[in-house]
Motif scaffolding. Structure first.
Motif, PDB file in Angstrom:
ATOM      1  N   ALA A  60      24.107   4.364  40.490  1.00 19.31           N
ATOM      2  CA  ALA A  60      24.494   5.768  40.646  1.00 19.31           C
ATOM      3  C   ALA A  60      26.001   5.943  40.500  1.00 19.31           C
ATOM      4  N   THR A  61      26.767   4.987  41.028  1.00 22.41           N
ATOM      5  CA  THR A  61      28.221   5.057  40.925  1.00 22.41           C
ATOM      6  C   THR A  61      28.679   4.868  39.485  1.00 22.41           C
ATOM      7  N   VAL A  62      28.102   3.889  38.805  1.00 23.78           N
ATOM      8  CA  VAL A  62      28.465   3.636  37.402  1.00 23.78           C
ATOM      9  C   VAL A  62      28.121   4.838  36.537  1.00 23.78           C
ATOM     10  N   ARG A  63      26.928   5.417  36.753  1.00 24.76           N
ATOM     11  CA  ARG A  63      26.524   6.588  35.966  1.00 24.76           C
ATOM     12  C   ARG A  63      27.452   7.763  36.212  1.00 24.76           C
ATOM     13  N   ALA A  64      27.815   7.999  37.479  1.00 25.65           N
ATOM     14  CA  ALA A  64      28.695   9.120  37.802  1.00 25.65           C
ATOM     15  C   ALA A  64      30.080   8.929  37.191  1.00 25.65           C
ATOM     16  N   ALA A  65      30.594   7.696  37.218  1.00 27.37           N
ATOM     17  CA  ALA A  65      31.908   7.438  36.639  1.00 27.37           C
ATOM     18  C   ALA A  65      31.897   7.629  35.122  1.00 27.37           C
TER      19      ALA A  65
END
Length: 287
Positions: A178-183
Motif C-alpha cells: 500500500a505504501t509503495v503504491r501510494a508513493a
C-alpha cells in the motif's frame, strides 16, 4: 540565305548546396526531434524551475505540517478519528502536500502552451512542424515525464519524514504494497494533473485565464460540490480531477467516495479527454 538556328542561352547546372548534408535536405522533424525541442524549451524557461522548486518545497513543508498537526491533537481525538488515522496513515502523509503542491504544477502546465500562444512563438513552431498533433503530444510527453520523475523524488523523502513523525501513534511500512503504491501514485497524480493543466492552457490560450479556470476546477468547485448533502456531493467532488487525490491513500478510508484505482482511472480519463479536445482545437483553429 540560310540563317543560323538561334540557340537558347546555356544555363549553368543547378547543384545542391554543398554545405547542407544530403540527409538533411528537405528534412522534416520527426517525433524524436520534437521531443528534443520541447525538452530544450522546458529547460530554458524560468517558470519551469520556479514552479518545480515550489512543488518540492510545498510537498515537504506540508508533509511536516499535516503530520505534526494530527499527531499533536492525538490526545483530544475520539476513537473513530484515531482509527481512521491509523488505517490511512499514508494518506495523511501524501494527500495534503499533493493538494497544495498541485497548484504549482497547474500554473506551469497552463503556461507551457498558453504562453506560446500569447507570445506568438507557436507560429514558428507550427511553421517548422505543420502537423500540430505531434507538437502537443511531444510537449505533453516531456512535461509529464519530468513531473513524474521529480514528484517521485519528493514522494519517498516525504514518506520517510511523515512516518518518522507519526511513528509514536501509527506505523507506516516503507516496503508495504500500500505504501509503495501510494508513493508511485504521487508521481502519477502530479503528472496527470499537469496534463489536465496543459490541455486547459491549449484550449484557452491565455495564461491568466487558463490559471483562473484551473483554480476553479481544482480548488473552488470541489469545495462547492462537497457541500451538497448526502453521498451525491462526495461522489461529484470525487469525480473531479482534484478528487483523485484519494489514489494516494491506503484504500482503507471509509469516507472516500472512490477507491484508489477508481480515482486513478477518473483522473486518467480527465487527462485523456481534455488532451483529445485540446488536440482537436489546436489542429483546427487559426493561430
Amino acid at each position: 540565305m540560310r540563317t543560323a538556328a538561334i540557340q537558347p542561352p546555356a544555363t549553368a547546372p543547378v547543384h545542391a548546396d554543398p554545405r547542407v548534408p544530403c540527409g538533411h535536405r528537405g528534412h522534416r522533424p520527426g517525433f524524436r526531434d520534437l521531443l528534443r525541442s520541447e525538452r530544450s524549451k522546458l529547460a530554458t524557461l524560468r517558470s519551469t524551475w520556479w514552479s518545480l522548486g515550489v512543488m518540492v518545497l510545498l510537498s515537504l513543508v506540508f508533509t511536516v505540517v499535516a503530520t505534526s498537526t494530527v499527531t499533536g491533537q492525538w490526545s483530544t481525538m475520539n476513537a473513530a478519528d484515531r482509527a481512521a488515522f491509523q488505517h490511512d496513515t499514508i494518506g495523511l502523509i501524501l494527500q495534503p502536500p499533493a493538494q497544495i503542491a498541485q497548484l504549482a504544477i497547474c500554473v506551469l502546465g497552463a503556461l507551457l502552451m498558453a504562453s506560446e500562444f500569447s507570445t506568438g512563438m507557436i507560429r514558428a513552431t507550427t511553421l517548422a512542424t505543420p502537423r500540430r498533433t505531434p507538437v502537443l503530444m511531444a510537449k505533453a510527453t516531456v512535461f509529464a515525464l519530468l513531473v513524474f520523475l521529480l514528484a517521485e523524488a519528493v514522494a519517498w523523502p516525504a514518506v520517510l519524514i511523515g512516518s518518522s513523525i507519526t511513528r509514536a501513534h501509527a506505523s507506516v511500512g516503507i516496503g508495504d504494497p500500500a505504501t509503495v503504491r501510494a508513493a508511485l501514485s504521487f508521481g502519477l497524480y502530479m503528472s496527470l494533473t499537469g496534463l489536465v493543466a496543459l490541455a486547459v492552457g491549449t484550449l484557452i490560450r491565455h495564461p491568466a485565464a487558463a490559471i483562473a479556470v484551473l483554480a476553479g476546477l481544482q480548488f473552488v468547485l470541489p469545495v462547492a460540490l462537497s457541500q451538497v448533502s448526502g453521498s451525491v456531493g462526495e461522489h461529484l467532488a470525487g469525480a473531479l480531477p482534484a478528487g483523485a487525490v484519494a489514489m494516494l491513500g491506503s484504500g482503507h478510508d471509509a469516507g472516500a467516495a472512490y477507491s484508489p484505482v477508481e480515482s486513478f482511472l477518473i483522473l486518467l480519463a480527465w487527462a485523456a479527454a481534455l488532451l483529445t479536445v485540446a488536440g482537436t482545437s489546436f489542429k483546427k483553429r487559426n493561430l
